[in-house]
Design an enzyme around this catalytic site. Structure first.
Site, PDB file in Angstrom:
ATOM      1  N   MET A 195       0.821  -1.216   0.000  1.00  0.00           N
ATOM      2  CA  MET A 195       0.000   0.000   0.000  1.00  0.00           C
ATOM      3  C   MET A 195       0.857   1.270   0.000  1.00  0.00           C
ATOM      4  O   MET A 195       2.063   1.219   0.173  1.00  0.00           O
ATOM      5  CB  MET A 195      -0.920  -0.005   1.222  1.00  0.00           C
ATOM      6  CG  MET A 195      -1.949  -1.141   1.204  1.00  0.00           C
ATOM      7  SD  MET A 195      -2.982  -1.192   2.687  1.00  0.00           S
ATOM      8  CE  MET A 195      -4.016   0.260   2.449  1.00  0.00           C
ATOM      9  N   HIS A 196       0.189   2.384  -0.222  1.00  0.00           N
ATOM     10  CA  HIS A 196       0.711   3.751   0.006  1.00  0.00           C
ATOM     11  C   HIS A 196       1.742   4.260  -1.012  1.00  0.00           C
ATOM     12  O   HIS A 196       2.071   5.436  -1.015  1.00  0.00           O
ATOM     13  CB  HIS A 196       1.339   3.899   1.408  1.00  0.00           C
ATOM     14  CG  HIS A 196       0.544   3.319   2.527  1.00  0.00           C
ATOM     15  ND1 HIS A 196      -0.780   3.619   2.755  1.00  0.00           N
ATOM     16  CD2 HIS A 196       0.888   2.431   3.504  1.00  0.00           C
ATOM     17  CE1 HIS A 196      -1.208   2.953   3.813  1.00  0.00           C
ATOM     18  NE2 HIS A 196      -0.231   2.213   4.285  1.00  0.00           N
ATOM     19  N   ASP A 208      -2.797  -4.912   0.597  1.00  0.00           N
ATOM     20  CA  ASP A 208      -2.326  -6.224   1.066  1.00  0.00           C
ATOM     21  C   ASP A 208      -3.040  -6.731   2.319  1.00  0.00           C
ATOM     22  O   ASP A 208      -3.405  -7.904   2.397  1.00  0.00           O
ATOM     23  CB  ASP A 208      -0.798  -6.251   1.240  1.00  0.00           C
ATOM     24  CG  ASP A 208      -0.242  -5.087   2.058  1.00  0.00           C
ATOM     25  OD1 ASP A 208      -1.039  -4.338   2.676  1.00  0.00           O
ATOM     26  OD2 ASP A 208       0.986  -4.924   2.081  1.00  0.00           O
TER      27      ASP A 208
END
Length: 488
Positions: free
Chosen positions: A78-79, A237
């Protein structure tokens, strides 16, 4: 029919091939490099994700009838910030979730814009790993590159774009950007304004099981697949792993004892705790989830055994531990600072309460208990919102220890369910693909049917009562030491 789940991780892409019955036919992993151009920076080349995923899908489907592959979906790190220009070329390497360059931008968002406003706009506050601070960093430090940005996307969404041509994301992954109005599952106009981005630069938002397109003809040809293979949005995830463990529907819980530790709670209703100690994100099943994330979980035990005791035989270290709930030694597991619920990068690991009769086994036990107590901190925040948790699934490397599972069951005073198969985000991705292709009516049905519980560790009233007393003492330690951490 076959379904492919792609777990786009930080060190490798893991691909899983699943039949519609849930049977796993094959798993393949392909590594790619990480780059650290400056101390604390962490980057990857998105082209590496694509080339390794393509190679992995070819290897994954060797020896099967490739015309039977029906759908592909994702779980992804992520991110991360991926930026493309008007020619669809990557402008700069992707800035990853574990990149630490954005402390100024994070401070600006939390202290100048203000945590209350951020929480109102996005249901979360700023963390250095989130995407919005990265956008602000690029705008300030690389203005020429920022001016070329036409598309902003997350790592797994770059893969979906290369495979299908669809400029898309899903609600669970987008929740970790600090740009999404989580409650209403749409982009926040206020956050776009704060970050200086337009809505057309952001992908279309889908639910995790929705079909975003089909394979491009040239991609299908390279893989030997049909052009009708559906590409499904996928999930971040942790949400994908939750689908894989059947942590879907209302009030389900999953504890992950990996390098870091998470308490993931699915909820039909949207909720935010007043201190933003937990992340409040959209879930891949169409509802919401709360997540507490501690930075050092199983890694505490690895550090203690390997670095301090000089052994890799974890089972032998745990064998002498007999008297649960009676240990006088406490361990604060903040070796890398802490995220949930303290959000304190200065916090550090501490042993407390040793005496002349303290043994090696007592210290090992304290490490296992300290991680369990710290995970309970996040569970307590969820309870304060009126969420009732009676049982949890468990996954991750630390979950291989029967003793640790017993400690967690009694510290939390909940039943701990052990799963038959635990393949994390790649299995969740394959399950989302199966839902998108109509094999299952919804994510909740798929999760409950395919995630099989094979064992349950139950708490005992006597031991849970002892651990309740220990936990109340553990809770006093961090506030007492917080001012000292700053000075260290």
């Amino acid at each position: 029919m076959y379904f492919i789940g792609v777990d786009l991780g930080t060190s490798a892409v893991k691909l899983l091939l699943m039949e519609e019955s849930g049977k796993i036919c094959n798993i393949v992993s392909k590594e790619y490099p990480l780059f650290f151009p400056h101390p604390g920076w962490s980057e990857q080349n998105p082209e590496d994700w694509y080339t390794q995923s393509m190679a992995g899908m070819k290897e994954l489907t060797e020896g099967i009838d490739r015309s039977q592959v029906a759908g592909i979906s994702f779980g992804g790190q992520m991110h991360g910030l991926v930026t493309l220009d008007d020619q669809d070329q990557v402008i700069r390497p992707a800035i990853l979730w574990n990149d630490g360059r954005t402390s100024e931008e994070t401070d600006y968002l939390n202290n100048v814009i203000g945590k209350d406003k951020l929480s109102q706009y996005t249901a979360n506050i700023a963390f250095a790993g989130f995407t919005a601070p990265k956008i602000l960093w690029m705008k300030k430090n690389e203005p020429e590159k920022f001016a070329k940005v036409v598309k902003i996307m997350l790592p797994k969404d770059y893969l979906a774009y290369r495979l299908s041509g669809s400029f898309c994301t899903d609600v669970s992954d987008a929740s970790g950007m600090l740009l999404l109005d989580v409650k209403n599952r749409c982009w926040s106009k206020e956050m776009m304004e704060i970050c200086g981005v337009k809505e057309e630069q952001l992908p279309k938002v889908y639910e995790s099981w929705e079909v975003v397109g089909t394979l491009k003809p040239e991609v299908a040809k390279k893989l030997g697949f049909s052009e009708n293979v559906k590409v499904i949005a996928g999930a971040g995830d942790n949400a994908a792993a939750a689908v894989g463990t059947g942590t879907v529907g209302d009030g389900q819980c999953n504890i992950s004892l990996g390098t870091s530790g998470t308490v993931f709670i699915s909820s039909k209703n949207f909720g935010v705790d007043e201190h933003n100690a937990l992340h409040s994100f959209c879930h891949a099943d169409g509802s919401y989830h709360l997540m507490g994330c501690m930075l050092s979980a199983a890694s505490c035990n690895k550090w203690w055994a390997e670095e301090i005791l000089g052994t890799k035989d974890f089972a032998a270290e745990q064998a002498p531990i007999q008297k649960l709930g009676e240990n006088h030694v406490f361990f604060l597991p903040y070796l890398m600072g802490e995220r949930s619920p303290h959000n304190d990068p200065d916090a550090r690991g501490v042993f407390f309460g040793m005496s002349m009769d303290t043994s090696r086994a007592d210290m090992t036990q304290a490490v296992l208990e300290g991680v369990a107590f710290a995970l309970r901190d996040s569970l307590e925040v969820a309870k304060s919102l009126g969420i009732k948790i009676e049982r949890t699934k468990i996954c991750g490397g630390g979950a291989k220890s029967p003793l640790w599972k017993q400690i967690i069951a009694n510290v939390m005073n909940i039943k701990v369910d052990v799963l038959e198969v635990e393949e994390g985000p790649s299995l969740g991705g394959a399950m989302l693909a199966a839902v998108g292709c109509g094999v299952y009516p919804d994510v909740e049905t798929a999760g409950k049917k395919l995630a099989k519980v094979v064992d349950t560790v139950e708490p005992t009233p006597e031991l849970a009562a002892k651990y309740e007393e220990r936990y109340q003492k553990f809770k006093e330690l961090y506030p007492a030491m917080k001012p000292l951490f700053k000075n260290l």
